[in-house]
Motif scaffolding. Sequence first.
Motif, PDB file in Angstrom:
ATOM      1  N   SER A 231       0.855  -1.186   0.000  1.00  0.00           N
ATOM      2  CA  SER A 231       0.000   0.000   0.000  1.00  0.00           C
ATOM      3  C   SER A 231       0.890   1.234   0.000  1.00  0.00           C
ATOM      4  CB  SER A 231      -0.880   0.020   1.246  1.00  0.00           C
ATOM      5  OG  SER A 231      -0.060   0.263   2.382  1.00  0.00           O
ATOM      6  N   ALA A 233       0.812   3.537   2.200  1.00  0.00           N
ATOM      7  CA  ALA A 233       1.291   3.785   3.560  1.00  0.00           C
ATOM      8  C   ALA A 233       2.581   3.007   3.823  1.00  0.00           C
ATOM      9  CB  ALA A 233       0.212   3.418   4.565  1.00  0.00           C
ATOM     10  N   THR A 249      -2.533   5.575  -7.780  1.00  0.00           N
ATOM     11  CA  THR A 249      -1.351   6.302  -8.219  1.00  0.00           C
ATOM     12  C   THR A 249      -0.128   5.390  -8.258  1.00  0.00           C
ATOM     13  OG1 THR A 249      -1.107   7.019  -5.947  1.00  0.00           O
ATOM     14  CG2 THR A 249      -2.155   8.533  -7.454  1.00  0.00           C
ATOM     15  N   GLY A 262      -2.709  -6.730   6.230  1.00  0.00           N
ATOM     16  CA  GLY A 262      -2.504  -5.506   7.022  1.00  0.00           C
ATOM     17  C   GLY A 262      -2.739  -4.262   6.195  1.00  0.00           C
ATOM     18  N   ILE A 263      -3.696  -4.358   5.275  1.00  0.00           N
ATOM     19  CA  ILE A 263      -4.082  -3.231   4.420  1.00  0.00           C
ATOM     20  C   ILE A 263      -5.552  -2.936   4.692  1.00  0.00           C
ATOM     21  CG2 ILE A 263      -4.518  -2.530   2.011  1.00  0.00           C
ATOM     22  CD1 ILE A 263      -2.049  -4.117   1.193  1.00  0.00           C
ATOM     23  N   SER A 264      -5.880  -1.664   4.955  1.00  0.00           N
ATOM     24  CA  SER A 264      -7.253  -1.338   5.368  1.00  0.00           C
ATOM     25  C   SER A 264      -8.239  -1.371   4.206  1.00  0.00           C
ATOM     26  CB  SER A 264      -7.287   0.033   6.045  1.00  0.00           C
ATOM     27  OG  SER A 264      -6.879   1.037   5.145  1.00  0.00           O
ATOM     28  N   ALA A 266      -8.361   1.286   1.551  1.00  0.00           N
ATOM     29  CA  ALA A 266      -8.756   2.631   1.102  1.00  0.00           C
ATOM     30  C   ALA A 266      -9.108   2.567  -0.383  1.00  0.00           C
ATOM     31  CB  ALA A 266      -7.611   3.625   1.317  1.00  0.00           C
ATOM     32  N   HIS A 269      -6.448   2.374  -2.872  1.00  0.00           N
ATOM     33  CA  HIS A 269      -5.770   1.081  -2.989  1.00  0.00           C
ATOM     34  C   HIS A 269      -6.630   0.119  -3.812  1.00  0.00           C
ATOM     35  CE1 HIS A 269      -2.777  -1.936  -1.973  1.00  0.00           C
ATOM     36  NE2 HIS A 269      -3.774  -2.793  -1.843  1.00  0.00           N
ATOM     37  N   GLY A 300      -7.714 -11.448  11.969  1.00  0.00           N
ATOM     38  CA  GLY A 300      -6.738 -11.904  12.950  1.00  0.00           C
ATOM     39  C   GLY A 300      -5.406 -11.193  12.784  1.00  0.00           C
TER      40      GLY A 300
ATOM     41  N   TYR B  14     -10.572  13.923  -1.794  1.00  0.00           N
ATOM     42  CA  TYR B  14     -10.268  12.498  -2.018  1.00  0.00           C
ATOM     43  C   TYR B  14     -10.993  11.572  -1.051  1.00  0.00           C
ATOM     44  CZ  TYR B  14      -6.980  12.097   1.886  1.00  0.00           C
ATOM     45  OH  TYR B  14      -6.425  12.049   3.120  1.00  0.00           O
ATOM     46  N   PHE B  39      -2.137  16.344  -5.524  1.00  0.00           N
ATOM     47  CA  PHE B  39      -0.845  16.479  -6.216  1.00  0.00           C
ATOM     48  C   PHE B  39      -0.463  17.951  -6.420  1.00  0.00           C
ATOM     49  CE2 PHE B  39      -2.225  12.224  -7.326  1.00  0.00           C
ATOM     50  CZ  PHE B  39      -1.080  11.501  -7.083  1.00  0.00           C
TER      51      PHE B  39
HETATM   52  C1  FAD Z   1      -4.183  11.263  -4.033  1.00  0.00           C
HETATM   53  C2  FAD Z   1      -3.997  10.007  -3.267  1.00  0.00           C
HETATM   54  C3  FAD Z   1      -3.537   8.894  -3.924  1.00  0.00           C
HETATM   55  C4  FAD Z   1      -3.350   7.693  -3.245  1.00  0.00           C
HETATM   56  N1  FAD Z   1      -2.884   6.617  -3.941  1.00  0.00           N
HETATM   57  C5  FAD Z   1      -2.745   5.440  -3.291  1.00  0.00           C
HETATM   58  C6  FAD Z   1      -2.298   4.259  -3.984  1.00  0.00           C
HETATM   59  O1  FAD Z   1      -2.008   4.293  -5.196  1.00  0.00           O
HETATM   60  N2  FAD Z   1      -2.185   3.111  -3.269  1.00  0.00           N
HETATM   61  C7  FAD Z   1      -2.493   3.024  -1.936  1.00  0.00           C
HETATM   62  O2  FAD Z   1      -2.367   1.943  -1.365  1.00  0.00           O
HETATM   63  N3  FAD Z   1      -2.890   4.118  -1.267  1.00  0.00           N
HETATM   64  C8  FAD Z   1      -3.012   5.317  -1.903  1.00  0.00           C
HETATM   65  N4  FAD Z   1      -3.399   6.414  -1.180  1.00  0.00           N
HETATM   66  C9  FAD Z   1      -3.471   6.306   0.292  1.00  0.00           C
HETATM   67  C10 FAD Z   1      -4.750   5.687   0.834  1.00  0.00           C
HETATM   68  O3  FAD Z   1      -5.747   6.694   0.968  1.00  0.00           O
HETATM   69  C11 FAD Z   1      -4.487   5.052   2.221  1.00  0.00           C
HETATM   70  O4  FAD Z   1      -3.970   6.023   3.085  1.00  0.00           O
HETATM   71  C12 FAD Z   1      -3.520   3.870   2.184  1.00  0.00           C
HETATM   72  O5  FAD Z   1      -3.899   2.952   1.172  1.00  0.00           O
HETATM   73  C13 FAD Z   1      -3.503   3.178   3.532  1.00  0.00           C
HETATM   74  O6  FAD Z   1      -2.555   2.139   3.546  1.00  0.00           O
HETATM   75  P1  FAD Z   1      -2.721   0.907   4.539  1.00  0.00           P
HETATM   76  O7  FAD Z   1      -4.015   0.223   4.276  1.00  0.00           O
HETATM   77  O8  FAD Z   1      -1.493   0.098   4.479  1.00  0.00           O
HETATM   78  O9  FAD Z   1      -2.698   1.624   5.966  1.00  0.00           O
HETATM   79  P2  FAD Z   1      -3.880   1.797   7.084  1.00  0.00           P
HETATM   80  O10 FAD Z   1      -5.046   2.436   6.449  1.00  0.00           O
HETATM   81  O11 FAD Z   1      -3.207   2.434   8.204  1.00  0.00           O
HETATM   82  O12 FAD Z   1      -4.263   0.312   7.397  1.00  0.00           O
HETATM   83  C14 FAD Z   1      -3.466  -0.586   8.085  1.00  0.00           C
HETATM   84  C15 FAD Z   1      -4.312  -1.816   8.379  1.00  0.00           C
HETATM   85  O13 FAD Z   1      -3.523  -2.817   8.988  1.00  0.00           O
HETATM   86  C16 FAD Z   1      -4.307  -3.487   9.963  1.00  0.00           C
HETATM   87  N5  FAD Z   1      -3.373  -4.089  10.920  1.00  0.00           N
HETATM   88  C17 FAD Z   1      -2.544  -3.460  11.780  1.00  0.00           C
HETATM   89  N6  FAD Z   1      -1.824  -4.350  12.466  1.00  0.00           N
HETATM   90  C18 FAD Z   1      -2.200  -5.585  12.056  1.00  0.00           C
HETATM   91  C19 FAD Z   1      -1.836  -6.909  12.406  1.00  0.00           C
HETATM   92  N7  FAD Z   1      -0.890  -7.137  13.327  1.00  0.00           N
HETATM   93  N8  FAD Z   1      -2.446  -7.930  11.783  1.00  0.00           N
HETATM   94  C20 FAD Z   1      -3.405  -7.709  10.845  1.00  0.00           C
HETATM   95  N9  FAD Z   1      -3.794  -6.469  10.474  1.00  0.00           N
HETATM   96  C21 FAD Z   1      -3.203  -5.425  11.079  1.00  0.00           C
HETATM   97  C22 FAD Z   1      -5.196  -2.405  10.542  1.00  0.00           C
HETATM   98  O14 FAD Z   1      -6.364  -2.970  11.119  1.00  0.00           O
HETATM   99  C23 FAD Z   1      -5.489  -1.546   9.324  1.00  0.00           C
HETATM  100  O15 FAD Z   1      -6.696  -1.931   8.692  1.00  0.00           O
HETATM  101  C24 FAD Z   1      -3.611   7.617  -1.862  1.00  0.00           C
HETATM  102  C25 FAD Z   1      -4.078   8.744  -1.193  1.00  0.00           C
HETATM  103  C26 FAD Z   1      -4.275   9.927  -1.871  1.00  0.00           C
HETATM  104  C27 FAD Z   1      -4.774  11.114  -1.141  1.00  0.00           C
END
Ligand code: FAD
Lengths: 314, 249
Positions: A231, A233, A249, A262-264, A266, A269, A300, B14, B39
């Motif tokens: 992701s 993040a 993007t 561990g990806i929410s 969004a 994504h 889990g 967004y 952006f």
């Molecule tokens: C203009 C713009 C463009 C973007 N483009 C992209 C893009 O191309 N790709 C992208 O991915 N994002 C993009 N984003 C970002 C997107 O909005 C999210 O912020 C991002 O995808 C979050 O990443 P994440 O799910 O890893 O993190 P988080 O949203 O923080 O999620 C983490 C997850 O992990 C879980 N977790 C934590 N610990 C554990 C564990 N031990 N075991 C199991 N689960 C666990 C949590 O419950 C949570 O659901 C963009 C944002 C903007 C504003």
Amino acid sequence: MSKILVIAEHLDGKLNPSTARAVSAAAAVKPEAIDVLVLAAQADAIAAEAAKIEGVSRVLTVARAENAHPLAAVLAPQIAKAAAGYTHVFGPSTTFGKDVMPRVAALLGTAQVSDVMSVEGSHSFKRPIYAGNAIVTVEAEPSHVVVATIRTASWPAAASGNGNASVEALSVDAALPSHTRFVELRQGKSDRPDLQSASKVVSGGRGVGSKENFEIIYKLADKLGAGVGASRAAVDAGYVPSDLQVGQTGKIIAPELYMAIGISGAIQHLTGIKDAGTIVAINKDGEAPIFEVADIGLVGDLFKLLPEIEQAIG
Amino acid sequence: MMKILVGYKRVVDYNVRIQVKPDGTGVVTDGVKLSANPFDDIALEEALRLREKGLAEEVVVVGIGPSDLTAHLRNGLAMGANRAIHVVTADAVQPLTAARTLLKLVEKEQPGLVILGKQAIDDDANQTGQMLAALWDRPQATFASKVEIADGKATVTREVDAGLEVISVDLPAVVTSDLRLNEPRFIKLPDIMKAKSKPIDLIELATLGVDSGDHLKTTHYAAPAKRSKGVMVKDAAELVAALKQKGLL
Ligand SMILES: Cc1cc2nc3c(=O)[nH]c(=O)nc-3n(C[C@H](O)[C@H](O)[C@H](O)COP(=O)(O)OP(=O)(O)OC[C@H]3O[C@@H](n4cnc5c(N)ncnc54)[C@H](O)[C@@H]3O)c2cc1C
Ligand SMILES: Nc1ncnc2c1ncn2[C@@H]1O[C@H](COP(=O)(O)O)[C@@H](O)[C@H]1O
């Protein structure tokens, strides 16, 4: 009748699979001819690969030293010249195509259709907007050449092997600028399957927690023979390099199996994985939006579950 | 010292969940939150940092859009831009028209650098910067995650599919921002007050002599195909069994 020019993408003397996907989209227009244009320093090996793609009539090559690296400012004037006589010019919607094709369109004084998902007619296409939350049908002006990028995840690669296109050297009379210079390409060295063409992909998110912890993702991926994604993040936090980002993007992919760990989930994504065959989500939060799109969900702790999964696979 | 022109488009925020109108004529935009294209905030931040480093003296934000765009441009001024140009048009602006319009401003303003977003998150076109560079016959450095300026050149690190590509371009040039170029600053209250006295030029698009022919017509909007609801499994063994059953393992 349509005549389509497909711009080949290649790296290190090898044709990128995105080219055969763009050929599939070209075939959907039911044209009279599909020609592939290879711009390279040395074009022969690449052209030979392109000539094997089914449906390709001719492979045109422009071999010159300036084409050693894919600089849009250098390639676009050559493509614009080569486009004469064609009704359509297609390129893949990869960073290569996204960089060069709009430059070609502007030189030809025409609009560009970005990210073609489906062909509805010779001048009618579907494409996603708002991170894929809406799909629009757009009509291009029939009096102009259609310049388009092809959303690679929407198209299978045209079969390769039985094609037998002729290869012809093309001389294009275009003045090339010297204002843009290639310095270097820092490539992540990896023996894992390429993210954009892998049939299985394991992706990790912020939940993985650190660069060191990401080993657990690599381990599962290797067990499955899968490519690795992430992701935004996870990339922003420095767990993995930027070329692993999946999403609006980042890379838009369509593997048979996608595992989001561990990806929410969004919306930005999810845009990148909508076309995956089976989506598996592993997240400790049962309310995570990823479960709304997952075919198989498992709630889990990933650090407990991943080793168990590896064991169960045997 | 150089001037930097920054594209500052206003888009649906967004975080908004976009809904397609049931009759397929568009998406619902009434009452939804509008913000700067993410952006473009990054593009502006980069320009401001270059000015703060003494590499530029003036940062100008540009918006092409309807008359109420002025309030949005004030945010760019509050973030730190010196002045704004609002090209006024009631029509939707496609990338080729945006690029042709920006070219007119470039001819007038003679910037050393133009920074745009790599894509607007409404049309997701990813075209305007490349088109402007072509029409202007200048270099482009798209998807930038690092920009270094020295000796009339920009060395730009670009996020490409294969990894990170570094190119060197002569100025003036067009750079488009990727997400990791920087983290935009937050606007502070006193800056909003200060921005009220900063100049905004209003220019009617019709007076610029921009050729706006040859456009794409959008004939239909549809919601994306929904994925069917999946199943939840209770443990690793069940997951692996389900994957085996599907022939994926
Ligand atoms: C203009 C713009 C463009 C973007 N483009 C992209 C893009 O191309 N790709 C992208 O991915 N994002 C993009 N984003 C970002 C997107 O909005 C999210 O912020 C991002 O995808 C979050 O990443 P994440 O799910 O890893 O993190 P988080 O949203 O923080 O999620 C983490 C997850 O992990 C879980 N977790 C934590 N610990 C554990 C564990 N031990 N075991 C199991 N689960 C666990 C949590 O419950 C949570 O659901 C963009 C944002 C903007 C504003
Ligand atoms: N109407 C507009 N006003 C200001 N900037 C724009 C406009 N349209 C496009 N741009 C700039 O061009 C970038 C890319 O847009 P697009 O090609 O539509 O994806 C945006 O991030 C802006 O910086």
